[in-house]
Design an enzyme around this catalytic site. Structure first.
Site, short mmCIF file in Angstrom:
data_model
loop_
_atom_site.label_atom_id
_atom_site.label_comp_id
_atom_site.label_asym_id
_atom_site.label_seq_id
_atom_site.Cartn_x
_atom_site.Cartn_y
_atom_site.Cartn_z
N ARG A 50 25.80 55.47 75.83
CA ARG A 50 25.80 56.74 76.54
C ARG A 50 27.23 57.16 76.84
O ARG A 50 28.01 56.37 77.35
CB ARG A 50 25.03 56.62 77.85
CG ARG A 50 23.60 56.11 77.68
CD ARG A 50 22.99 55.84 79.04
NE ARG A 50 21.65 55.28 78.91
CZ ARG A 50 20.90 54.90 79.94
NH1 ARG A 50 21.39 55.03 81.18
NH2 ARG A 50 19.70 54.40 79.75
N ASP A 52 29.55 59.95 79.02
CA ASP A 52 29.43 60.79 80.20
C ASP A 52 29.62 62.26 79.86
O ASP A 52 30.10 62.61 78.78
CB ASP A 52 30.47 60.40 81.25
CG ASP A 52 30.26 59.00 81.79
OD1 ASP A 52 29.10 58.56 81.83
OD2 ASP A 52 31.25 58.36 82.18
N TYR A 110 37.56 53.20 72.23
CA TYR A 110 37.77 54.46 72.93
C TYR A 110 39.26 54.78 73.00
O TYR A 110 40.10 53.86 73.01
CB TYR A 110 37.22 54.41 74.35
CG TYR A 110 35.73 54.57 74.47
CD1 TYR A 110 35.15 55.83 74.68
CD2 TYR A 110 34.88 53.48 74.38
CE1 TYR A 110 33.78 55.99 74.79
CE2 TYR A 110 33.50 53.62 74.49
CZ TYR A 110 32.96 54.88 74.70
OH TYR A 110 31.60 55.03 74.81
N ARG A 195 37.74 55.13 82.15
CA ARG A 195 38.34 56.15 83.02
C ARG A 195 38.91 55.52 84.29
O ARG A 195 39.93 55.98 84.81
CB ARG A 195 37.32 57.22 83.33
CG ARG A 195 36.92 58.04 82.10
CD ARG A 195 35.66 58.84 82.34
NE ARG A 195 35.83 59.77 83.45
CZ ARG A 195 34.81 60.41 84.01
NH1 ARG A 195 33.56 60.20 83.58
NH2 ARG A 195 35.03 61.24 85.03
#
Length: 253
Positions: A50, A52, A110, A195
């Site tokens: 998933r 965000d 990422y 993050r």
């Protein structure tokens, strides 16, 4: 029943994330709508994870089961025509037997982009920051993230007894032009983990946090001791590694 896999690229600004949510626009929801139109009924899409709201992807992977006489080439061409402009189908192919995009992923990569200053043409994809930000201490501190560690301190929320161990295979900070970029590869990621890492390392770059404190922060297993959560718009899923791949032998779109 056949298993098909797809790889998609999406610009996440106008999505409430990947996962279907009632009354909200999501990546999974848009693709499932296209699949329903194509096959004449509901088709459940299973993603590798998933993302965000506001997070982007260069290559996300998902799979679905369906009874059909259509081949992958036809499915691919049809989906490309049906999907909205902020989702691009990169590939469609028959998947190997039993393929599970989430469980069979070996690692995910990422990248987070920070822009020194402001740029209206890039603001959907970067965290715009003004003021001094030294990359050298950030690059030194990153080595404390490597290996198998408990990342509770970087998790958005935790539950008692939940497993928060993550194996980080690669992490680096690099400067390219007016951008500072953080790249991380791991076997899994916790909610907001990247993050929260970025927000913490920006404090190191600003000089408000010591660069040698990351190991102690991880050992503390306390989210309250880490930095703020960086904005979603700077984060992008780059790729998912499946080793020898997920596709069965046969034509691809």
């Amino acid at each position: 029943m056949y298993i098909f896999g797809i790889e998609v690229r999406f610009e996440g600004t106008d999505f409430a994330g990947w996962q279907v949510q009632p009354g909200r626009r999501t990546v999974q929801g848009e693709i499932e709508c296209a699949l329903a139109r194509l096959f004449g009924g509901p088709v459940r899409l299973h993603g590798a994870g998933r993302t965000d709201a506001g997070v982007h992807a260069l290559r996300a992977v998902a799979a679905f089961h369906v009874e059909t006489d259509l081949d992958a080439d036809t499915i691919g061409r049809a989906l490309r025509a049906m999907l909205p402009p902020d989702i691009l189908l990169l590939r469609a192919a028959p998947a190997r037997e039993g393929f599970d995009p989430r469980r069979h992923a070996l690692s995910r990569t990422y990248r987070y982009r920070i822009l020194r200053g402001a740029d209206p043409f890039r603001r959907r994809f970067v965290w715009e920051r003004r003021g001094a930000l030294r990359i050298e201490p950030m690059a030194r501190a990153v080595f404390d993230l490597l290996g198998e560690r408990d990342h509770t301190s970087f998790a958005a929320s935790t539950r008692k007894g939940r497993e928060n161990t993550v194996r980080v295979d690669h992490a680096s900070w690099e400067e390219e032009g007016d951008e500072i970029r953080f790249t991380i590869t791991a076997n899994r990621f916790l909610h907001h983990m990247v993050r929260n890492i970025v927000g913490t390392f920006v404090e190191i770059g600003r000089g408000t946090r010591l660069s040698d404190g990351i190991a102690g922060l991880l050992e503390a297993r306390d989210r309250r001791l880490a930095g703020p959560t960086a904005p979603a718009r700077g984060l992008c899923l780059v790729e998912i590694d499946y080793g020898e791949g997920w596709a069965a032998r046969g034509p691809t779109a």
